[in-house]
Design an enzyme around this catalytic site. Sequence first.
Site, PDB file in Angstrom:
ATOM      1  N   GLY A  38      41.715  26.919  36.372  1.00 55.09           N
ATOM      2  CA  GLY A  38      40.390  26.306  36.233  1.00 55.09           C
ATOM      3  C   GLY A  38      39.362  27.389  36.534  1.00 55.09           C
ATOM      4  N   GLY A 212      35.426  42.938  27.028  1.00 53.69           N
ATOM      5  CA  GLY A 212      36.895  43.075  26.934  1.00 53.69           C
ATOM      6  C   GLY A 212      37.318  44.486  27.301  1.00 53.69           C
ATOM      7  N   ASP A 243      37.159  35.410  35.200  1.00 53.66           N
ATOM      8  CA  ASP A 243      36.761  34.730  36.448  1.00 53.66           C
ATOM      9  C   ASP A 243      36.720  35.722  37.610  1.00 53.66           C
ATOM     10  OD1 ASP A 243      36.682  32.293  35.075  1.00 53.66           O
ATOM     11  OD2 ASP A 243      38.842  32.055  35.317  1.00 53.66           O
TER      12      ASP A 243
HETATM   13  O1  RIB Z   1      39.451  31.390  32.744  1.00 49.55           O
HETATM   14  C1  RIB Z   1      40.797  31.020  32.799  1.00 49.55           C
HETATM   15  C2  RIB Z   1      40.941  29.561  33.052  1.00 49.55           C
HETATM   16  O2  RIB Z   1      40.435  28.850  31.942  1.00 49.55           O
HETATM   17  C3  RIB Z   1      42.352  29.077  33.214  1.00 49.55           C
HETATM   18  O3  RIB Z   1      42.815  29.162  34.542  1.00 49.55           O
HETATM   19  C4  RIB Z   1      42.309  27.668  32.653  1.00 49.55           C
HETATM   20  O4  RIB Z   1      42.504  26.684  33.617  1.00 49.55           O
HETATM   21  C5  RIB Z   1      40.957  27.543  31.979  1.00 49.55           C
HETATM   22  O5  RIB Z   1      40.094  26.794  32.725  1.00 49.55           O
END
Ligand code: RIB
Length: 295
Positions: A38, A212, A243
């Site tokens: 997530g 990227g 993330d």
């Molecule tokens: O950015 C990666 C995430 O995108 C994954 O962990 C998946 O859950 C989606 O939300």
Amino acid sequence: MKIAVVGSLNMDMTVTSPRIPHKGETILGGTLSFFPGGKGANQAYALGRLGAQVAMYGCVGQDDFGSQLTDNLARAGVDARWVMRLPDVKTGVALITVAENDNTIVVVPGANAQVSLDYIDSVADQLRQSDLVMMQLEIPLDTVAYVTDLCAKAGVPVLLNPAPARPLPPHLLEQVRYLTPNEHEAALLFHHQGPLDDLLVTWRGKLVVTLGENGSAMADEDGRIICTPASPAQVVDTTGAGDTFNAALALALIRGDEPETALRFANAAAALSTEKMGAQAGMPTLDEVRKRMGD
Ligand code: RIB
């Protein structure tokens, strides 16, 4: 410095595959694994690993996945006690195919779709007391707009990672302090077709674009373009790299790093995160990032 992450928590069901399947095609995969994920939870987890004081805000179901996700955040030092466990709804899941040094992801939002304005009201004091609020777009857009407004009124800066891509109202783009799309998200958000540098200069000091394999770029307050190359990595799984980049960037910016240092720090953290399977397993500590940067 206290960082709040408002966003999604998913259980990632990840299959390795020899290649990304074509439309309508069936191919045989390798292994199936369940990893905490997530975008919101990943960013919070990455911040925890980097030693930040961080709290997670979002919703999961009253199921095993929900418990596993919050327990995992707590293991990284994230304050997960504000995550709401909702009845009659399942925790979000993501179906991920990992192949060709890349991935494809389909998210089933589940409880993430229930991150409501009432829930935000219930945690508003905590958000107002934060030094930075981070969000993504895996929870309802109304909620993202509501939090942004609340933060603007309280003078709390917001970093918005506009992923997955969707058009956003202009006032939201104006209100956030930092906006961190990749190239494709930037083109969609700004209907932009010209040179990226023009866009960066127009949104100087706010827009950070990830490129990227080519690293990341922004323009400083004087309009000088800063483009830092990606750090080399032995890539195993790129899930969660964006993330990790966002988390490290947020930490560097709020501690006052110069843009170039902040981008280099975020690039190194993101590169390290790709060297293990799963979004969160490879997320580095502060020492690991410094070592990779050669500091
Ligand atoms: O950015 C990666 C995430 O995108 C994954 O962990 C998946 O859950 C989606 O939300």
